[in-house]
Enzyme design. Structure first.
Site, short mmCIF file in Angstrom:
data_model
loop_
_atom_site.label_atom_id
_atom_site.label_comp_id
_atom_site.label_asym_id
_atom_site.label_seq_id
_atom_site.Cartn_x
_atom_site.Cartn_y
_atom_site.Cartn_z
N ASP A 174 -24.51 44.51 113.21
CA ASP A 174 -24.14 45.62 112.32
C ASP A 174 -23.17 45.02 111.31
O ASP A 174 -21.99 44.83 111.60
CB ASP A 174 -23.49 46.75 113.12
N ASP A 180 -24.58 49.21 104.58
CA ASP A 180 -24.35 49.32 106.03
C ASP A 180 -25.69 49.16 106.73
O ASP A 180 -26.53 50.06 106.68
CB ASP A 180 -23.72 50.69 106.34
N HIS A 182 -18.46 49.24 119.06
CA HIS A 182 -17.61 48.63 118.05
C HIS A 182 -17.13 47.26 118.51
O HIS A 182 -15.96 46.90 118.34
CB HIS A 182 -16.42 49.54 117.73
N HIS A 239 -23.89 58.77 108.71
CA HIS A 239 -22.67 59.20 108.03
C HIS A 239 -22.89 59.02 106.53
O HIS A 239 -23.79 58.29 106.09
CB HIS A 239 -21.46 58.39 108.50
N ASP A 296 4.62 35.73 106.10
CA ASP A 296 4.46 35.74 104.66
C ASP A 296 3.01 35.87 104.21
O ASP A 296 2.71 35.73 103.02
CB ASP A 296 5.04 34.45 104.05
#
Length: 452
Positions: free
Chosen positions: A263, A274, A246, A369, A43
């Site tokens: 990061d 970022d 990552h 990016h 839930d």
């Protein structure tokens, strides 16, 4: 004194919708769906985060909504379908704007409850030849669009035309989002300032025997103090964990002599920052850490210098690769000509394994990016097969790095050194502005800050 907190004005949302509808033309209709509530377990839901395209055009932060844009429609061009007011449900899940609220507060020309979407959409798109939406990204919406078109096709003998063309809305909308207006820059600057403060605090409190998650907790605290949430899953990796690009477990102890790579950044009302910084857990760089860090810092400076109008998207990357490769040669980690070490080998013959330029052993990602409402923001990197030209109002990250693990065939003194330095950079009319300059990155500044 209360700080000035920037926001996007209703007039700006309206102006965006006007630009979109001008680009759609008289035959176009655009359909944009909100994000859905996602179940975390049983839930419990994940925190709701609005779809960036929907947010960009409406500023409306509820799920189960669909925005429809119909240029030059007499009854109204901006139609919003949303959840109805429901006092019983609102006691459980929070307030809703309802159909009256989206007209009064969000600029909708007309509003209907979401349950009427299938009934009303065929009439709304009738007489238009083109439907623009994010084709292929939402299977449910794909099926709904086709069902609406089929309703109209069955009425063709009554002279009711059906749309004949489906187009990717991304082509128009994502190019709009790529260029940041002054209000958006203010939002991103604010997020960057908060995130820079969080990184500064992390350097100040870092000590051996702390845990990565303690540093992460301090970062999140600083974001929340300014009403922000993390813009992405924070990476807080010490020692060998800093070599995992990552890494998000963030649950290992900090060891004296290791580097800590962070990061992490916050987002302000959807607009992301970022930042990456790398610093020594004990407050002092070892000779090897210092040497490699300076190589990465020099590469970042070279890349930032290449961020200016008229240069291509790839120019900062090439500047960073050249500086990194030169530094690796100078330190003996690579041998040979810098020019040759930067070149990718020709494509392999059938059955052969592909190989890469030698520098990619230690630097395996691009130098940045686009940045905006998404951390990896929308916008094409190439136009007609050529790298895109940088223009005023674009915002990008610049984030070179080096990652050396025991799997690399080098002297063990270099092992487990992972370094990345990342800033957010706005392209200005005569160069660029570093939005994240509020956190130090020079070696002597880091050491002085941590000593203090």
């Amino acid at each position: 004194m209360n700080k000035q907190i920037p926001s996007i004005s209703p007039e700006t949302y309206a102006a965006r919708r006007r630009v979109l509808m001008d680009k759609l033309g008289k035959q176009g209709v655009a359909i944009v769906k909100s994000a859905a509530v996602l179940i975390r377990n049983r839930d419990a839901d994940f925190p709701f985060r609005q779809d960036s395209d929907f947010w960009y055009l409406t500023g409306f932060n509820e799920p189960e909504a669909v925005a429809v844009f119909i240029p030059e429609r007499e009854e109204g061009e901006f139609i919003l379908f949303c959840q109805p007011r429901d006092p019983a449900m609102e006691r459980w899940t929070g307030r809703r704007a309802g159909v009256e609220g989206v007209v009064a507060d969000y600029g909708a020309d007309q509003a209907f409850v979401i349950g009427e979407l299938d009934k009303r959409l065929p009439n709304l798109i009738s007489g238009r030849s083109e439907i623009h939406y994010r084709l292929g990204t939402d299977e449910g919406l794909d099926q709904q669009v086709m069902s609406w078109i089929n309703v109209l096709r069955r009425q063709v003998r009554n002279g009711i035309p059906a749309p004949t063309t489906l187009k990717m809305l991304d082509v128009i909308l994502h190019d709009m989002r790529l260029f940041k207006a002054p209000e958006e820059v203010a939002m991103m600057r604010y997020a960057a300032q908060t995130s820079a403060r969080a990184h500064t605090k992390a350097m100040q409190i870092c000590r051996p025997q702390m845990n990565e998650f303690q540093i992460e907790a301090e970062l999140v605290r600083e974001f929340r103090v300014d009403g922000m949430v993390p813009a992405y899953n924070s990476i807080v990796g010490a020692g060998e964990n800093g070599c995992i690009l990552h890494y998000v477990e963030n649950n290992c102890p900090l060891k004296a002599g290791d580097l800590l790579l962070i990061d992490a950044a916050g987002e302000h009302q959807g607009y992301a920052s970022d930042i990456t910084r790398t610093f020594p857990v004990s407050g002092k760089f070892s000779p090897e850490q210092r040497a490699l860090y300076q190589v990465v810092l020099d590469a970042q400076k070279a890349a930032i210098a290449a961020v200016k109008p008229g240069n291509t998207w790839d120019d900062p990357h090439q500047a960073a690769v050249r500086a990194l490769t030169s530094g690796l040669v100078a330190l003996g980690l690579l041998q040979g000509s810098v020019e040759e070490l930067m070149k990718d080998p020709p494509p392999p013959a059938d059955g052969e394994k592909a190989s890469e330029a030698p520098y990619r052993q230690f630097y395996m990602h691009k130098t940045g990016h686009w940045l905006g409402l998404d951390v990896h923001d929308v916008g094409e990197y190439k136009m007609n097969g050529e790298w895109r030209i940088l223009e005023t109002g674009m915002v990008l990250t610049v984030e070179p790095g080096l990652y050396i693990s025991p799997a690399d065939n080098v002297d063990p003194k270099w092992w487990n050194i992972g370094i990345r330095i990342e800033d957010d950079v706005l392209v200005t009319h005569d160069g660029c502005e570093i939005l994240t300059s509020g956190v130090v990155k020079e070696i002597h500044d880091i050491e002085a800050l941590m000593a203090g």
